[in-house]
Design a protein around this motif. Structure first.
Motif, PDB file in Angstrom:
ATOM      1  N   LEU A 154       0.846  -1.188   0.000  1.00 53.65           N
ATOM      2  CA  LEU A 154       0.000   0.000   0.000  1.00 53.65           C
ATOM      3  C   LEU A 154       0.879   1.235   0.000  1.00 53.65           C
ATOM      4  O   LEU A 154       2.034   1.180   0.421  1.00 53.65           O
ATOM      5  CB  LEU A 154      -0.897   0.030   1.239  1.00 53.65           C
ATOM      6  N   ALA A 155       0.295   2.331  -0.420  1.00 50.41           N
ATOM      7  CA  ALA A 155       1.058   3.582  -0.419  1.00 50.41           C
ATOM      8  C   ALA A 155       0.199   4.701   0.141  1.00 50.41           C
ATOM      9  O   ALA A 155      -0.948   4.877  -0.273  1.00 50.41           O
ATOM     10  CB  ALA A 155       1.496   3.915  -1.838  1.00 50.41           C
ATOM     11  N   LEU A 156       0.738   5.387   1.120  1.00 46.69           N
ATOM     12  CA  LEU A 156       0.098   6.607   1.599  1.00 46.69           C
ATOM     13  C   LEU A 156       0.719   7.723   0.762  1.00 46.69           C
ATOM     14  O   LEU A 156       1.838   8.155   1.024  1.00 46.69           O
ATOM     15  CB  LEU A 156       0.379   6.831   3.084  1.00 46.69           C
ATOM     16  N   VAL A 157      -0.006   8.139  -0.247  1.00 50.74           N
ATOM     17  CA  VAL A 157       0.565   9.123  -1.170  1.00 50.74           C
ATOM     18  C   VAL A 157       0.198  10.519  -0.678  1.00 50.74           C
ATOM     19  O   VAL A 157      -0.980  10.824  -0.458  1.00 50.74           O
ATOM     20  CB  VAL A 157       0.021   8.912  -2.593  1.00 50.74           C
ATOM     21  N   PHE A 158       1.220  11.335  -0.476  1.00 49.13           N
ATOM     22  CA  PHE A 158       0.988  12.713  -0.019  1.00 49.13           C
ATOM     23  C   PHE A 158       0.894  13.614  -1.239  1.00 49.13           C
ATOM     24  O   PHE A 158       1.486  13.329  -2.279  1.00 49.13           O
ATOM     25  CB  PHE A 158       2.127  13.169   0.886  1.00 49.13           C
ATOM     26  N   GLY A 159       0.184  14.687  -1.075  1.00 51.06           N
ATOM     27  CA  GLY A 159       0.070  15.615  -2.189  1.00 51.06           C
ATOM     28  C   GLY A 159       1.398  16.315  -2.431  1.00 51.06           C
ATOM     29  O   GLY A 159       2.380  16.085  -1.719  1.00 51.06           O
ATOM     30  N   LYS A 160       1.391  17.172  -3.401  1.00 50.36           N
ATOM     31  CA  LYS A 160       2.627  17.913  -3.689  1.00 50.36           C
ATOM     32  C   LYS A 160       3.110  18.653  -2.452  1.00 50.36           C
ATOM     33  O   LYS A 160       4.262  18.610  -2.086  1.00 50.36           O
ATOM     34  CB  LYS A 160       2.391  18.901  -4.823  1.00 50.36           C
TER      35      LYS A 160
END
Lengths: 722, 444
Positions: free
Chosen positions: A712-718
């Protein structure tokens, strides 16, 4: 008898001298109900290798009505009558069973205690026994219980046996016929007869194929229509939208699930299977559903069944037909009233041993698996008793640790029995998860497009309050109902304010609505206060924490390394206890840190959710890890995602089998006791923090090959990085 | 450290709840420290060093509903492992939860999961209290401070032994306060001004110190000198404190087995208890190698040559011939020196060499292959620092060593015999030395 003249110092040897009425007591007190009495006679026929047993209700509703139970089994010789039939408590069947000595038709005797025949007294006072064994004359015995028990002592109670040329079992025929008259119950109604019919025909398992034939029939000559009209169970079961079959053997589960679709619904059938997979077992709780202390001090370490989990139970087979009582589906099944009546009468899970029924499992009023009283933390997933018709089949020979109670109402409560329940519930939970997938699809088709934003939870809750008031439970339940309402409204407001998708809200609304319904039924059904309170608390719990999303939402620049480090530290005990190795390149000193705007507490909770899942599923894949561990979790920071940096969490557990859309739906979980909110929350937390939860390929996330489970990936915004 | 360790500690992530609970304790006149849990930082173990009653929020990181509570239990376990002091003493854990069974689950989880090497991190009891009952969880207003106190008191009283000990600890503090008050009473009212108070107090303390250990000894340890004077008063006050009938009743409930036959303590249990009774040592108590009763590691090379030079016999002669320990068993034995001497010499810091006796710590299970001389004194069974199994200290009265005060500064102290046991050894020594011999002719 030896006696001395000295009364102060006598030694006497005296036999027991039972009253004749002991026979009456044996039949009357030992066997629970008249229908169990019929069952006992049918079991005797089975043990005698009968292929057909016909139960006839004759002259019903007349004073001289009789019940005749006739089989085509081996019958009895005069010697057998004398040496066994007339000897209460004879253990020859038990001896055969223990020695695994099978009959001519390869049956293992069901009889154990040698008392079943006395059950007839539950039915009537006059008995005529006609029996004939191969190459023997016919034997006739007539017993009048009233006369018999008038005798002061059992030793004086005599039974006359006559032999004669065969009149009933002519030619080469053998068998036993028992005619019971002066019935206790003379006023048989149509309903009574139909119930008896259902019971008699369910004695033998309808779901399993056996090498020998064993059939039980009920005939009512005066009212053939009473029996003829009874719906054909097979035909009704064919209409069940869901069919689930499983076998648990050698510690592994093989299952097949079928959604057979519903006529008139534009939904394709769906099937799923599992071949020799580990069986997940819901962890035992110290407290049962009723909040009663179970005295279990240690939680089992394993969350999957081990090979010896079915010790003394043997292989377990199950077949479950599951219906749907939602009006729209019922209507599409046709004869909806008939189906409902059938479910009311037959709903539940029966137990068979060597294909012969073990009562009272699956009878109305019995809920041995506790299906209706389970926690309501997943109300839309749980299958209640009134929509399932199921059978669990055991081997008589191998289920030697399951002993039946003397009153023939189920197994003695024992460790083996407890394990049996756990196994069946574990298998059932697979059915429940799979069924929920199709249920959700059905709902998507049949839903009226309700707008959850405007829909008010107050209405169903008010109905609940009214029910609580009627049953004088307002004091205990109103605070909980208020809390549920507050939680729901807070959650709705949070989601609307944050602009989160309404889909989740609709699902949550539905979940609460279902939970309220379960609770409502429990209150109306006069359930125990403690049970209802626990269920109400579970309902409140469903929404616990949403308000925290609201409160802890202050976003500020934070370090991803600190986040990972804290997640590692607060889970240190779990890494140690579960013997899980952490591979975390991100925390190496040389790796540069990344900073992003987010609410630290919320993200820590989200990361915790992912670890929580990993700890669980690693145990499913690697149940026995002592010193050498294969359980591994990988955490790293990846900067290659288009939107911005991501924290990757991967493991070498069994991996996902559902698509991301389903995984992030609330209340979807493949853990037997799972609430299914972890990934839903995690996704929401990421959205609230300007990011998203992603399910990347291992390659995409640069996960090392050894981590072949979930990623899984906790993708942060820019975000603003420094 | 003049700041006493707090006995009541509350940890919560919500400031309003923290405020409410510390405020509730204020109403009750009891100090309670509130620690705001910030998930970004570790807690400070200083806050927990004397905790007796630790209130923890069950959901410190996230309050989200989940399948089970294990993540929260695991966090609590790590908090206890990281923060509870080894010398902090017993404590109970109170969890804010309205679900009673969660506190039972947590207790079982802690029993099963806490680090075996950190027994001090285990709470004596885990209790659950419903936060909602006492404070408004929305705004943090305390509803029922009295009820909260009653609930806490009931929780404590449910374990009679713990509450008796906690009460005792509080009583000791009261007695210490009384002792200080008595000390202050010696300062005449006229001198109790901010200008003269310190000087007057200094005078009293200096007099007490000088009379208690002798003026030349005061400089060795000022604090010890004053303590020497105050300790008997304090002890007396503790012994003769006026206790309430409730306290008496509590102690009666706490101690119930003294009249019933108790199974003998195992060697290991006895070793632990004896150690507590008779041995002082770090980290609770500091020792110098020259302290009266100090037991130091043999400070010289353990060789035949060294031993022959100093005591006139080889290792074999000493261990085999005097202590009758077989070669195979010698691995577990440890040579030490025990500081003895007359109490008044020690108290008055008289000049002259310090006397040590040779001792050997021998595992309890070692069988002596012969009868040891009466010159060998045997201690009770102890589980000695660093050991798992019990041993006895054997002190050979005929093998003294002396050293000048500065000569032992680098010696490594292991522990110190408390006064009672040391006096036993010294009495044995003097009895042995003073035993008269007579001349007689044997007659068959």
């Amino acid at each position: 008898m030896a006696a001395t003249n000295d009364p102060g110092n006598a030694e006497l040897k005296l036999p027991f001298r039972p009253r004749a009425r002991l026979l009456q007591l044996l039949g009357d007190q030992l066997i629970g109900t008249p229908r169990l009495a019929v069952f006992e006679l049918v079991k005797n026929a089975y043990d005698a290798d009968a292929e057909t047993v016909i139960v006839t209700l004759k002259d019903i509703q007349a004073p001289n009505s009789t019940i005749i139970v006739e089989d085509d089994g081996d019958g009895m010789t005069l010697e057998t009558i004398r040496d066994i039939w007339l000897v209460p408590g004879h253990d020859h069947r038990q001896t055969q069973r223990r020695a695994l000595q099978r009959t001519r038709l390869s049956r293992l005797p069901l009889g154990e205690k040698g008392l079943g025949r006395f059950a007839v007294h539950k039915l009537g006072d006059q008995i005529e026994l006609v029996t004939r064994a191969k190459d023997n004359p016919e034997c006739v015995a007539s017993i009048d219980w009233d006369d018999l028990i008038k005798e002061p002592f059992l030793s004086d109670a005599e039974v006359t046996i006559r032999t004669r040329e065969p009149e009933i079992f002519k030619g080469t025929a053998t068998g036993t016929r028992m005619t019971i008259s002066r019935l206790r119950e003379t006023n048989w109604t149509r309903g009574d007869v139909r119930r008896l019919f259902r019971q008699i025909t369910s004695i033998s398992s309808p779901f399993t194929n056996r090498s020998d034939r064993f059939e039980t029939l009920l005939e009512v000559p005066e009212h053939p229509d009473w029996v003829a009209g009874v719906p054909d169970a097979d035909a009704l079961l064919e209409r069940a939208p869901w069919l689930f079959e499983f076998t648990f053997a050698d510690g592994l589960l093989t299952w097949s699930y079928k959604f057979r679709s519903v006529t008139g619904l534009k939904l394709a059938p769906r099937a799923a299977t599992g071949d020799k997979v580990p069986l997940q077992i819901a962890p035992e709780r110290d407290f049962d559903l009723y909040g009663t202390n179970q005295g279990r001090k240690t939680q089992p370490k394993r969350i999957t069944a081990s090979e010896d989990y079915a010790k003394g139970i043997g292989p377990i087979k199950g077949t479950f037909f599951v219906f749907d009582r939602d009006r729209e589906i019922l209507n599409k099944l046709g004869d909806s009233q008939l189906v409902q009546n059938f479910l009311d009468e037959n709903g539940g899970v029966r137990v068979y041993r060597d294909s012969i029924r073990v009562y009272n499992y699956g009878e109305p009023g019995d809920d041995w698996l506790g299906l209706d009283l389970r926690r309501v933390n997943t109300p839309t997933r749980n299958i209640s008793r009134n929509i399932i018709v199921g059978a669990v089949d055991l081997s008589l020979q191998l289920s030697d640790q399951l002993t039946e109670k003397t009153n023939r109402e189920g197994f003695v409560e024992s460790d083996a029995y407890h394990r049996l329940k756990q196994i069946v519930l574990g298998a059932l939970s697979i059915l429940e998860v799979e069924r929920k997938i199709d249920k959700d699809n059905i709902r998507a088709l049949t839903g009226k497009g309700e707008d959850p934003e405007t829909k008010n939870i107050t209405q169903p809750l008010d109905a609940l309050r009214a029910a609580a008031k009627t049953h004088d439970l307002s004091k205990e339940l109103d605070p909980l109902i208020d809390k549920a309402e507050k939680n729901y409204n807070e959650m709705r407001d949070t989601m609307l304010r944050a602009g989160l998708s309404g889909m989740g809200l609709a699902v949550v609304f539905h979940e609460i609505e279902q939970g309220v319904r379960v609770l409502h039924d429990a209150i109306e059904g006069g359930g125990k206060l403690e049970t209802i309170q626990i269920q109400a608390r579970e309902l409140v719990r469903i929404l616990d924490g949403f308000s925290e999303l609201l409160r802890k939402g202050d976003r500020k620049p934070n370090s991803l390394k600190t986040l990972i480090r804290r997640a590692r530290d607060i889970n240190r005990v779990r890494f140690r206890n579960h013997n899980v190795k952490l591979v975390c390149p991100a925390l190496e000193e040389t790796v540069p840190d990344v900073e992003r705007q987010f609410a630290f507490g919320l993200l820590l909770g989200a990361l915790n959710n992912l670890l929580d899942n990993a700890f669980y599923w690693l145990q499913v894949r690697w149940p026995d890890e002592k010193s050498q561990t294969r359980r591994e979790i990988y955490i790293n920071i990846e900067n290659d995602f288009a939107e911005g940096p991501a924290i990757i969490v991967a493991d070498n557990g069994p991996g996902f089998q559902d698509d991301p859309e389903r995984l992030t739906r609330p209340f979807f979980s493949r853990r037997p006791d799972g609430m299914g909110v972890g990934l839903y929350y995690t996704n929401m937390v990421m959205e609230l923090n300007g990011g998203r939860l992603a399910f990347p390929d291992a390659d995409e996330a640069n996960v090392p090959d050894t981590f072949d489970g979930a990623a899984l990936a906790l993708v942060f915004g820019k975000g603003a990085s420094r | 450290m003049i700041f006493a360790a707090p006995r009541f500690v509350v940890v919560d992530d919500k400031p309003e709840h923290l405020g409410a609970i510390t405020q509730a304790f204020q109403y009750l006149g009891s100090p309670c420290i509130g620690v705001r849990y910030n998930p970004e930082e570790e807690l400070n173990p200083q806050h927990f060093r004397g905790v007796r009653c630790l209130f923890l929020d069950l959901h410190l990181v996230d309050g989200q509903a989940g399948t089970d509570q294990k993540r929260h239990y695991a966090l609590i376990a790590s908090i206890l492992e990281d923060n509870i002091s080894q010398n902090g003493g017993p404590f109970i854990l109170v969890i804010w939860t309205e679900h009673e069974h969660l506190s039972n689950e947590l207790r079982d989880y802690l029993d099963a999961s806490l680090d075996q090497a950190k027994p001090h991190a285990r709470p004596l009891a885990v209790l659950g209290l419903a936060k909602e009952r006492f404070i408004n969880t929305g705004d943090g207003v305390v509803n029922q401070p009295e009820e909260l106190r009653a609930a806490i008191q009931n929780a404590l009283l449910s374990n009679a032994q713990l509450s008796a000990l906690l009460g005792w600890e509080a009583d000791v503090l009261v007695a210490a306060g009384d002792t200080l008050a008595a000390l202050l009473n010696l300062v005449p009212p006229a001198q109790r001004t901010s200008a003269t108070f310190p000087g007057a107090l200094d005078t009293i303390l200096s007099r007490l110190a000088r009379e208690s250990v002798g003026s030349s000894n005061v400089d060795v340890n000022h604090r010890a000198a004053v303590t020497n004077a105050l300790a008997p008063i304090l002890a007396d006050r503790i012994m003769n404190q006026d206790v309430t009938p409730e306290t008496k009743e509590l102690w009666q409930r706490a101690l119930t087995k003294h009249n019933t036959p108790l199974p003998d303590a195992s060697a290991s249990e006895a070793g632990q208890i004896n150690r507590m009774l008779h041995l002082a040592g770090p980290p609770g108590e500091t020792i110098r190698s020259s302290d009266w009763g100090a037991v130091v590691t043999w400070p010289h090379p353990w060789t035949d040559e060294e031993l022959t030079n100093r005591l006139g016999l080889t290792i074999e002669q000493l261990l085999g011939g005097e202590f009758f320990v077989d070669n195979a068993d010698r691995q577990g034995c440890r040579a030490v020196l025990v500081r003895v001497g007359a109490v008044c010499d020690y108290a008055q810091n008289r000049t002259g060499p310090l006397t040590y006796l040779l001792g050997v710590e021998i595992p309890k299970d070692v069988k002596h292959k012969g009868k040891m001389s009466e010159a060998i004194w045997k201690s009770p069974v102890f589980v000695l620092p660093g050991d798992n199994d019990p041993s006895r200290l054997h002190v050979h009265i005929r093998f003294p060593l002396t050293v000048l005060a500065g000569g032992c500064a680098a010696w490594v102290p292991r522990y110190r015999l408390r006064e009672q046991l040391l006096m036993h050894l010294i009495a044995a020594t003097s009895t042995y030395i003073a035993r008269p011999g007579i001349v007689q002719l044997p007659v068959k």
